[in-house]
Design a protein around this motif. Structure first.
Motif, PDB file in Angstrom:
ATOM      1  N   TYR A 523      16.484  -3.237  22.414  1.00  0.00           N
ATOM      2  CA  TYR A 523      17.150  -4.044  21.388  1.00  0.00           C
ATOM      3  C   TYR A 523      16.391  -3.975  20.070  1.00  0.00           C
ATOM      4  O   TYR A 523      16.942  -3.610  19.029  1.00  0.00           O
ATOM      5  N   ARG A 524      15.106  -4.284  20.137  1.00  0.00           N
ATOM      6  CA  ARG A 524      14.349  -4.263  18.885  1.00  0.00           C
ATOM      7  C   ARG A 524      14.134  -2.841  18.381  1.00  0.00           C
ATOM      8  O   ARG A 524      13.981  -2.620  17.176  1.00  0.00           O
ATOM      9  N   GLY A 525      14.155  -1.863  19.307  1.00  0.00           N
ATOM     10  CA  GLY A 525      14.046  -0.472  18.880  1.00  0.00           C
ATOM     11  C   GLY A 525      15.252  -0.026  18.079  1.00  0.00           C
ATOM     12  O   GLY A 525      15.125   0.687  17.074  1.00  0.00           O
ATOM     13  N   VAL A 526      16.448  -0.441  18.507  1.00  0.00           N
ATOM     14  CA  VAL A 526      17.669  -0.117  17.764  1.00  0.00           C
ATOM     15  C   VAL A 526      17.643  -0.807  16.402  1.00  0.00           C
ATOM     16  O   VAL A 526      17.918  -0.191  15.355  1.00  0.00           O
ATOM     17  N   LEU A 527      17.314  -2.108  16.395  1.00  0.00           N
ATOM     18  CA  LEU A 527      17.268  -2.844  15.125  1.00  0.00           C
ATOM     19  C   LEU A 527      16.240  -2.237  14.178  1.00  0.00           C
ATOM     20  O   LEU A 527      16.491  -2.094  12.971  1.00  0.00           O
ATOM     21  N   ALA A 528      15.076  -1.859  14.710  1.00  0.00           N
ATOM     22  CA  ALA A 528      14.028  -1.285  13.861  1.00  0.00           C
ATOM     23  C   ALA A 528      14.491   0.015  13.219  1.00  0.00           C
ATOM     24  O   ALA A 528      14.186   0.288  12.043  1.00  0.00           O
ATOM     25  N   ALA A 547      26.460   6.946  15.605  1.00  0.00           N
ATOM     26  CA  ALA A 547      26.314   6.477  16.986  1.00  0.00           C
ATOM     27  C   ALA A 547      27.636   6.616  17.719  1.00  0.00           C
ATOM     28  O   ALA A 547      28.711   6.385  17.152  1.00  0.00           O
ATOM     29  N   LYS A 548      27.528   6.972  18.977  1.00  0.00           N
ATOM     30  CA  LYS A 548      28.688   7.068  19.869  1.00  0.00           C
ATOM     31  C   LYS A 548      28.478   6.065  21.000  1.00  0.00           C
ATOM     32  O   LYS A 548      27.458   6.099  21.689  1.00  0.00           O
ATOM     33  N   LEU A 549      29.428   5.170  21.177  1.00  0.00           N
ATOM     34  CA  LEU A 549      29.286   4.059  22.108  1.00  0.00           C
ATOM     35  C   LEU A 549      30.598   3.808  22.826  1.00  0.00           C
ATOM     36  O   LEU A 549      31.663   4.252  22.392  1.00  0.00           O
ATOM     37  N   ASN A 550      30.513   3.066  23.928  1.00  0.00           N
ATOM     38  CA  ASN A 550      31.729   2.583  24.581  1.00  0.00           C
ATOM     39  C   ASN A 550      32.200   1.288  23.942  1.00  0.00           C
ATOM     40  O   ASN A 550      33.392   0.991  23.929  1.00  0.00           O
ATOM     41  N   ALA A 551      31.251   0.468  23.475  1.00  0.00           N
ATOM     42  CA  ALA A 551      31.603  -0.817  22.892  1.00  0.00           C
ATOM     43  C   ALA A 551      30.491  -1.269  21.957  1.00  0.00           C
ATOM     44  O   ALA A 551      29.326  -0.918  22.128  1.00  0.00           O
ATOM     45  N   LEU A 552      30.866  -2.093  20.967  1.00  0.00           N
ATOM     46  CA  LEU A 552      29.915  -2.659  20.013  1.00  0.00           C
ATOM     47  C   LEU A 552      30.323  -4.104  19.746  1.00  0.00           C
ATOM     48  O   LEU A 552      31.414  -4.358  19.221  1.00  0.00           O
ATOM     49  N   GLU A 554      27.332  -6.744  19.618  1.00  0.00           N
ATOM     50  CA  GLU A 554      26.146  -7.576  19.455  1.00  0.00           C
ATOM     51  C   GLU A 554      26.010  -7.977  17.984  1.00  0.00           C
ATOM     52  O   GLU A 554      25.896  -7.142  17.090  1.00  0.00           O
ATOM     53  N   ALA A 555      25.990  -9.283  17.731  1.00  0.00           N
ATOM     54  CA  ALA A 555      26.114  -9.798  16.370  1.00  0.00           C
ATOM     55  C   ALA A 555      24.964  -9.373  15.468  1.00  0.00           C
ATOM     56  O   ALA A 555      25.176  -9.010  14.302  1.00  0.00           O
ATOM     57  N   ASP A 624      25.374   0.403  25.806  1.00  0.00           N
ATOM     58  CA  ASP A 624      26.144   0.193  24.586  1.00  0.00           C
ATOM     59  C   ASP A 624      25.431  -0.835  23.724  1.00  0.00           C
ATOM     60  O   ASP A 624      24.500  -1.511  24.182  1.00  0.00           O
ATOM     61  N   TRP A 625      25.888  -0.994  22.490  1.00  0.00           N
ATOM     62  CA  TRP A 625      25.312  -2.010  21.609  1.00  0.00           C
ATOM     63  C   TRP A 625      26.067  -3.318  21.836  1.00  0.00           C
ATOM     64  O   TRP A 625      26.788  -3.821  20.975  1.00  0.00           O
ATOM     65  N   MET A 626      25.877  -3.826  23.055  1.00  0.00           N
ATOM     66  CA  MET A 626      26.480  -5.079  23.472  1.00  0.00           C
ATOM     67  C   MET A 626      25.372  -6.042  23.884  1.00  0.00           C
ATOM     68  O   MET A 626      24.297  -5.618  24.317  1.00  0.00           O
ATOM     69  N   GLU A 627      25.661  -7.319  23.776  1.00  0.00           N
ATOM     70  CA  GLU A 627      24.665  -8.324  24.141  1.00  0.00           C
ATOM     71  C   GLU A 627      24.181  -8.132  25.566  1.00  0.00           C
ATOM     72  O   GLU A 627      22.980  -8.167  25.852  1.00  0.00           O
ATOM     73  N   ARG A 628      25.108  -7.890  26.509  1.00  0.00           N
ATOM     74  CA  ARG A 628      24.701  -7.791  27.911  1.00  0.00           C
ATOM     75  C   ARG A 628      23.811  -6.577  28.151  1.00  0.00           C
ATOM     76  O   ARG A 628      22.857  -6.633  28.909  1.00  0.00           O
ATOM     77  N   ASN A 629      24.116  -5.443  27.505  1.00  0.00           N
ATOM     78  CA  ASN A 629      23.325  -4.238  27.712  1.00  0.00           C
ATOM     79  C   ASN A 629      21.944  -4.342  27.089  1.00  0.00           C
ATOM     80  O   ASN A 629      20.958  -3.848  27.645  1.00  0.00           O
TER      81      ASN A 629
END
Length: 696
Positions: A523-528, A547-552, A554-555, A624-629
């Motif tokens: 999480y922090r790696g993506v944000l950084a 980025a290629k994702l299944n879902a996005l 995360e706020a 994915d860039w989802m809260e649960r992941n």
């Protein structure tokens, strides 16, 4: 070179109007899939399959998303998401959009797909279409194969409304006359056991040219009078109830997760109802009776202009050998370096090997494990299994490896939704063979896809790894796009060793050199990395994110992307499913473009690319860039270190997807998708391009 945007007034990037609803965004994906079912350029039987996929997705949407939303709404615990929409209003919006989707599904079936199936001599027969010979055969089939296993139930004070199993076919029957006990006309229910086929194929010798099918519901309604001799049938109406299928096990309070899940699975089929599908012509009085017994509201009723279990139409895809009505066959290829005659360990030791499924064969992974199971120099094998399929050869090879005396550890995620029972059986089989089975970590699903092989080579131990964006599921590898990496990189091997140690030994937080690891550093790696691109743009340096994702959804990631866009970062997102970011908002996200690709294969690979001031970084991931992941799962993002392979991943997954102008859908700031068009450019289909390039 990116240039910073002109200074704009400060905007609250957490404002609800900047976010789309997660649930509605997930629902919208099904309209894009349905478009494939309505596309005349798609082979006909594939269109039937797409329609069935929409019906299946809608089932899961109600079983999980709507069920949990209704549960929290009923108990006053439904906190609005980043979009700020209260749960009551959201449920109303969901119903409105589902009504649109249901209407479009049945319109596609009645007006397009069925007539075109007829044209191809594939007949889905209604009672009015039966010939006298078909009628006789079907009545015989009903009397000998169906009637003996039915238990019609008349409803009266001594026969209360029965328990109706989740997603099963049922018929409500209105009767007139006196039964054997003198009771006057009443209502009865016919429940179709799951042992009965939902579609019956009529023999060619009965029907002649072509293929002829009858839905079980049609058969039951046609001969319903034979179930109630002496009574007159006034009407019969199909219905189907969908129930909450989300398992809620208080993991911290159970001693044996497998046992607790097994016990809860027994009751899943009878959990609280969330949706009632019923025939279009069902009288209001019957509908009201069903609504009352299921403790639903009128807003939970969905009328169907056709079979309530339209999902079953997909069965004919599997039954019919009509290659001209399906996508053309292809043979997944093995990379030249992994020729079946070569020693896989020697190949991987010389350099990383990239696999791009389904264009390249999953057999390469199976061959690696097969060699490891038989190689006397291999000492240990560690692997995660999230969804594997019950017929996968991987399990046989893990069993074989354990019987050859190797130390085999398998981390099985018992809570993989709708695969819980299969995974419990899988865990039992592996344990009986002497495999050390770990169920993951309490509170965190193990979603990472990774395999580690430890091999003695001379005086040293060497680690060989396979990491993937997709599951170890051979069938899915033929229809899902995923990236897999085979590597002997020492730092990646060491990182994986630490992750497996943590999973099995429940050790402390670990420091990794190469991998990003959820719920710790991913999480922090993506944000950084997003913030680094933002800083580069503000400094006038090249800055871009793809980025290629299944879902996005995360706020904080979305807020970081908005900030990056404001700073001048060019951002391209390929998001197959739900995306709650609003692209193209002036002064906020005008540099962000979002597209979804829906084609022959399910786009499943997750790839993150950051320009990094001329030294690009590219990661492939299970997350994915989802809260649960990012926060509630065990996930892995792995770098592609070989420059040539990194360039290949960028080209085949990102650049290729951004070039698609036939299967891509473009998201606007209001949450609407429009299909991309070639315009003055040549048509470009990303998946077909890779088929031609990688499967010559």
């Amino acid at each position: 070179m990116s240039r910073p945007s002109a200074r704009v007034p400060a905007v609250d990037l957490a404002a609800p109007q900047l976010y789309l609803s997660r649930e509605l965004a997930a629902l919208e994906f099904n309209f894009r899939v349905l478009a494939m079912a309505r596309d005349a350029s798609v082979p006909l039987l594939e269109r039937v399959r797409y329609m069935s996929i929409v019906a299946n997705n809608l089932d899961e949407f109600f079983e999980v998303r709507v069920a949990m939303l209704k549960h929290h709404h009923a108990y006053g615990s439904a906190a609005p998401g980043p979009d700020g929409v209260p749960s009551g209003e959201l449920l109303a919006r969901i119903r409105s959009r589902v009504l649109d989707l249901v209407a479009e599904v049945y319109a596609a079936w009645q007006e397009q797909i069925r007539p075109q199936l007829e044209h191809e001599h594939i007949h889905i027969l209604t009672r009015r279409q039966w010939t006298p010979r078909q009628q006789r055969w079907l009545q015989g089939y009903f009397e000998h194969e169906v009637l003996p296993v039915l238990s019609p139930l008349g409803l009266d004070p001594a026969h209360p409304f029965p328990r109706i199993l989740n997603k099963t076919l049922n018929i409500a029957v209105v009767l007139k006359g006196r039964d054997a006990f003198g009771h006057k006309g009443h209502l009865a229910l016919v429940r179709a056991p799951r042992s009965l086929p939902r579609i019956i194929r009529v023999p060619t010798e009965v029907s002649g040219k072509g293929d002829h099918f009858v839905f079980l519901a049609e058969l039951l309604q046609a001969f319903v009078d034979l179930m109630f001799p002496g009574l007159k049938v006034i009407g019969s109406y199909q219905f189907r109830v969908t129930r909450n299928s989300e398992l809620i096990v208080e993991e911290a309070e159970v001693e044996n997760l497998a046992l607790a899940l097994s016990e809860e699975l027994l009751g899943r089929g009878y959990a609280r109802p969330v949706r009632l599908e019923i025939a279009e012509d069902c009288p209001q009085a019957i509908t009201a009776m069903l609504v009352q017994n299921f403790e639903l509201g009128e807003g939970d009723v969905y009328r169907c202009d056709g079979p309530v279990n339209i999902i079953r139409a997909g069965l004919i895809y599997d039954w019919l050998d009509r290659p001209e009505l399906k996508f053309s066959r292809f043979t997944p290829q093995l990379p030249a370096s992994l020729d079946s005659s070569l020693n896989k360990f020697e190949v991987i030791a010389k350099g990383d090997v990239l696999l791009h499924h389904p264009y390249q064969s999953f057999a390469a992974v199976i061959d690696l494990l097969r060699q490891a199971a038989a190689d006397p120099q291999v000492l240990a094998i560690k692997q995660t299994l999230y969804r594997a399929g019950e017929d996968t050869p991987l399990v046989d090879l893990l069993v074989e490896a354990a019987r050859h005396g190797k130390d085999v550890t398998v981390v099985i995620e018992l809570r993989a939704r709708f695969d819980e029972e299969a995974n419990i059986r899988l865990a039992t089989r592996l344990q009986e063979a002497g495999v050390q089975v770990v169920y993951g970590v309490v509170g965190y699903k193990t979603h990472a896809k990774m395999m580690l092989i430890v091999r003695r080579e001379g005086d040293t131990l060497r680690r060989y790894a396979h990491l993937s964006t997709g599951n170890y599921h051979q069938a899915n590898s033929r229809v899902y796009t995923d990236i897999g990496l085979m590597t002997a990189d020492p730092e990646i091997g060491e990182d994986l060793h630490k992750v497996f140690q943590q999973l099995s030994g429940l050790g402390p937080v670990i420091e990794l050199k190469r991998l990003l690891h959820s719920p710790f550093t991913l999480y922090r790696g993506v944000l950084a990395r997003i913030e680094r691109e933002t800083a580069n743009a503000r400094a006038g340096r090249p800055a871009r994110i793809v980025a290629k994702l299944n879902a996005l959804n995360e706020a904080k990631v979305i807020t970081a992307l908005y900030t990056a866009s404001q700073a001048g970062v060019e951002i391209d997102l390929i998001v197959r499913g739900a995306c709650t970011l609003r692209p193209g908002l002036p002064g906020i996200s005008e540099r962000i473009r979002v597209r979804s690709i829906v084609g022959r294969f399910l786009e499943h690979s997750r790839v993150y690319w950051f320009a990094n001031d001329g030294e690009p970084e590219i990661y492939c991931a299970s997350a994915d860039w989802m809260e649960r992941n990012l926060m509630r799962r065990i996930e892995i993002a792995f770098p592609i270190l070989d420059p040539q392979l990194a360039a290949r991943v960028y080209d085949e997954t990102l650049a290729n997807g951004l070039a698609d102008n036939t299967q891509a859908w473009l998201l606007d700031s209001d949450g609407r998708y429009t299909r991309a068009e070639p315009g003055d450019n040549p048509p470009y289909n990303a998946q077909q391009t890779l088929l031609e390039r990688l499967c010559p």
